[in-house]
Design an enzyme around this catalytic site. Structure first.
Site, PDB file in Angstrom:
ATOM      1  N   ARG A  34      -1.440 -40.948 109.828  1.00  0.00           N
ATOM      2  CA  ARG A  34      -0.206 -41.043 110.620  1.00  0.00           C
ATOM      3  C   ARG A  34      -0.527 -41.208 112.108  1.00  0.00           C
ATOM      4  O   ARG A  34      -1.446 -40.567 112.632  1.00  0.00           O
ATOM      5  CB  ARG A  34       0.681 -39.813 110.402  1.00  0.00           C
ATOM      6  CG  ARG A  34       1.101 -39.704 108.960  1.00  0.00           C
ATOM      7  CD  ARG A  34       2.341 -38.884 108.718  1.00  0.00           C
ATOM      8  NE  ARG A  34       2.533 -38.799 107.269  1.00  0.00           N
ATOM      9  CZ  ARG A  34       3.123 -39.729 106.513  1.00  0.00           C
ATOM     10  NH1 ARG A  34       3.644 -40.811 107.084  1.00  0.00           N
ATOM     11  NH2 ARG A  34       3.221 -39.590 105.204  1.00  0.00           N
ATOM     12  N   ILE A  36      -0.311 -40.594 115.896  1.00  0.00           N
ATOM     13  CA  ILE A  36      -0.097 -39.341 116.622  1.00  0.00           C
ATOM     14  C   ILE A  36       1.162 -39.395 117.481  1.00  0.00           C
ATOM     15  O   ILE A  36       1.705 -38.360 117.867  1.00  0.00           O
ATOM     16  CB  ILE A  36      -1.340 -39.023 117.479  1.00  0.00           C
ATOM     17  CG1 ILE A  36      -1.431 -37.540 117.802  1.00  0.00           C
ATOM     18  CG2 ILE A  36      -1.387 -39.872 118.747  1.00  0.00           C
ATOM     19  CD1 ILE A  36      -2.776 -37.143 118.409  1.00  0.00           C
ATOM     20  N   VAL A 101      -6.447 -49.044 121.374  1.00  0.00           N
ATOM     21  CA  VAL A 101      -7.634 -48.594 120.637  1.00  0.00           C
ATOM     22  C   VAL A 101      -8.318 -49.831 120.063  1.00  0.00           C
ATOM     23  O   VAL A 101      -7.715 -50.563 119.259  1.00  0.00           O
ATOM     24  CB  VAL A 101      -7.269 -47.603 119.511  1.00  0.00           C
ATOM     25  CG1 VAL A 101      -8.524 -47.203 118.736  1.00  0.00           C
ATOM     26  CG2 VAL A 101      -6.577 -46.369 120.080  1.00  0.00           C
ATOM     27  N   HIS A 105      -6.887 -52.150 113.509  1.00  0.00           N
ATOM     28  CA  HIS A 105      -5.904 -51.327 112.804  1.00  0.00           C
ATOM     29  C   HIS A 105      -4.615 -52.101 112.668  1.00  0.00           C
ATOM     30  O   HIS A 105      -4.290 -52.942 113.498  1.00  0.00           O
ATOM     31  CB  HIS A 105      -5.639 -50.008 113.542  1.00  0.00           C
ATOM     32  CG  HIS A 105      -5.190 -50.174 114.965  1.00  0.00           C
ATOM     33  ND1 HIS A 105      -6.060 -50.428 115.992  1.00  0.00           N
ATOM     34  CD2 HIS A 105      -3.947 -50.132 115.524  1.00  0.00           C
ATOM     35  CE1 HIS A 105      -5.388 -50.519 117.138  1.00  0.00           C
ATOM     36  NE2 HIS A 105      -4.103 -50.353 116.877  1.00  0.00           N
TER      37      HIS A 105
END
Ligand code: AMP
Ligand code: ZN
Length: 119
Positions: A34, A36, A101, A105
């Site tokens: 999940r 954050i 990041v 992803h």
């Protein structure tokens, strides 16, 4: 070398268990957890365990792994029961597009506001 863990990468640390996360699914080569800072009721990130800076770089280096990440995103949507209502997969790519990041992803988003199309 491509795919090797990066010492300064938060998602490599999550994969290694050095930073806690709320795990949703795990396979040999992928992890779903999940976000954050959820932006919708369902906000899950799916990552390859190997480090690649973004999704396109992952797909070039390892198309099978890129496909596995996508398949896992679909399984997350099934488990979260959002397939019928619809969900959105987002790959922010590059800081100009909001990527913060730099470990590949995909965001799995559902549960609110998706009727507002981006494109
Ligand atoms: P992006 O902006 O596309 O690079 O997405 C990075 C996402 O990672 C953001 O939505 C952050 O909220 C999320 N994030 C950053 N650190 C963590 C963490 N430790 N655990 C879970 N999600 C995180
Ligand atoms: Zn990484």
């Amino acid at each position: 070398m491509a795919g090797e863990a990066q010492a300064d990468c938060v998602f490599c640390k999550i994969v290694a268990g050095e930073i806690p996360s709320t795990k949703v699914r795990e396979t040999e080569h992928t992890l779903a957890f999940r976000d954050i800072n959820p932006q919708m009721p369902t906000h899950v990130l799916v990552v390859p365990k190997a480090h690649y800076p973004d999704a396109a770089a992952l797909a070039v280096a390892d198309p099978g792994l890129a496909g596995a990440v996508l398949a896992e995103a679909g399984r997350v949507a099934e488990e979260e029961k959002v397939v019928d209502s619809g969900y959105r997969l987002i790959f922010n790519t590059g800081s100009g597009a909001g990527q913060t990041v730099f470990h590949a992803h995909v965001h799995v988003l559902a549960g609110g506001g998706l009727h507002e199309k981006l494109v």
